[in-house]
Design a protein around this motif. Structure first.
Motif, PDB file in Angstrom:
ATOM      1  N   GLU A   5      32.847  52.744  45.857  1.00 25.60           N
ATOM      2  CA  GLU A   5      33.565  52.397  44.629  1.00 25.60           C
ATOM      3  C   GLU A   5      34.672  51.389  44.902  1.00 25.60           C
ATOM      4  O   GLU A   5      34.928  50.493  44.098  1.00 25.60           O
ATOM      5  N   LEU A   8      33.072  47.924  45.380  1.00 21.86           N
ATOM      6  CA  LEU A   8      32.658  47.373  44.088  1.00 21.86           C
ATOM      7  C   LEU A   8      33.861  46.955  43.257  1.00 21.86           C
ATOM      8  O   LEU A   8      33.823  45.946  42.535  1.00 21.86           O
ATOM      9  N   ARG A   9      34.955  47.722  43.344  1.00 16.30           N
ATOM     10  CA  ARG A   9      36.159  47.361  42.614  1.00 16.30           C
ATOM     11  C   ARG A   9      36.701  46.014  43.087  1.00 16.30           C
ATOM     12  O   ARG A   9      37.094  45.166  42.289  1.00 16.30           O
ATOM     13  N   ARG A  10      36.678  45.804  44.393  1.00 13.51           N
ATOM     14  CA  ARG A  10      37.167  44.541  44.940  1.00 13.51           C
ATOM     15  C   ARG A  10      36.274  43.373  44.528  1.00 13.51           C
ATOM     16  O   ARG A  10      36.761  42.279  44.236  1.00 13.51           O
ATOM     17  N   ILE A  11      34.958  43.607  44.551  1.00 13.51           N
ATOM     18  CA  ILE A  11      34.031  42.547  44.121  1.00 13.51           C
ATOM     19  C   ILE A  11      34.262  42.190  42.664  1.00 13.51           C
ATOM     20  O   ILE A  11      34.290  41.015  42.286  1.00 13.51           O
ATOM     21  N   ASP A  12      34.432  43.212  41.824  1.00 16.28           N
ATOM     22  CA  ASP A  12      34.696  42.968  40.407  1.00 16.28           C
ATOM     23  C   ASP A  12      35.975  42.159  40.220  1.00 16.28           C
ATOM     24  O   ASP A  12      36.092  41.356  39.281  1.00 16.28           O
ATOM     25  N   GLY A  13      36.951  42.348  41.104  1.00 15.83           N
ATOM     26  CA  GLY A  13      38.206  41.612  40.996  1.00 15.83           C
ATOM     27  C   GLY A  13      38.078  40.157  41.393  1.00 15.83           C
ATOM     28  O   GLY A  13      38.897  39.317  40.999  1.00 15.83           O
ATOM     29  N   ALA A  17      33.893  37.923  35.107  1.00 11.91           N
ATOM     30  CA  ALA A  17      32.978  38.679  34.247  1.00 11.91           C
ATOM     31  C   ALA A  17      32.126  37.736  33.421  1.00 11.91           C
ATOM     32  O   ALA A  17      32.606  36.709  32.940  1.00 11.91           O
TER      33      ALA A  17
END
Length: 206
Positions: A5, A8-13, A17
């Motif tokens: 998690e 994935l949080r770092r990738i989303d940052g 989007a």
């Protein structure tokens, strides 16, 4: 939050989007002017030929003889077999040996083999696709036991890759099987059973 998690949080940052509409539009814009199939006739014959070319055992039976064939093949390799919880019971109704429905992971290494269905098959490439639905079970069931018997229904065989992919859900964990597991990485010598079953039998029910 676990490690996955957090990653994935770092990738989303980092990644901007993309609106869902943009993704759908981009997918729709892909040029699909390629040939969808290379064969109109003899699809099952081609599939059987290509699967056999991968050194798998191919058996063709009428649908009415499926249960007898499954029983015969399992009797030829005695032992305890694992089957998915959703495998139709009529397919194994004539098996006299031990079956474990929905075996847990710890029991897989002690099984003589596994019997599963499939989600689709591709005649052109001799490939069988598992999406690990109820009749196929978890991926480990198709990888750990040394013998895998896959039941392919005639209407599951697509002539070529495009039509097979249309039958699959891309959100499912897809496993593409083309013959028994093998590698030639070491001194270019073929070794079977390295990453999965050493023995693959495919029963085509027509």
């Amino acid at each position: 939050m676990n490690a996955r998690e957090e990653i994935l949080r770092r990738i989303d940052g980092i990644m901007p989007a993309r609106p869902a509409a943009d993704v759908a539009a981009g997918y729709a814009a892909i040029d699909r002017g390629y040939l969808r199939r290379h064969h109109e006739d003899g699809v099952l014959d081609l599939f059987a030929e290509r699967v056999a070319d991968y050194r798998a055992t191919v058996l063709r039976v009428p649908a009415s003889g499926l249960a007898a064939m499954v029983a015969e093949r399992l009797a030829a390799r005695p032992g305890v077999y694992g089957v998915p919880v959703g495998l139709p019971e009529e397919w194994t109704s004539r098996v006299t040996g031990d079956l474990v429905r929905g075996p847990d992971v710890a029991a897989l290494d002690g099984l003589a083999g596994a019997v599963t269905g499939c989600a689709a098959a591709i005649a052109e490439t001799g490939t069988i696709v598992l999406d690990h639905g109820p009749a196929q079970g978890p991926r480990a069931l198709s990888l750990v036991p040394d013998h895998h018997l896959i039941i392919v229904l005639a209407d599951q065989v697509a002539p070529d890759v495009p039509e097979a992919l249309e039958r699959l859900d891309p959100q499912c964990p897809l496993t593409f099987v083309s013959g028994p597991s093998a590698t030639s990485d070491i001194e270019l010598k073929r070794v079977e059973g390295v990453h999965g079953p050493r023995n693959l039998e495919v029963v085509i029910a027509e």
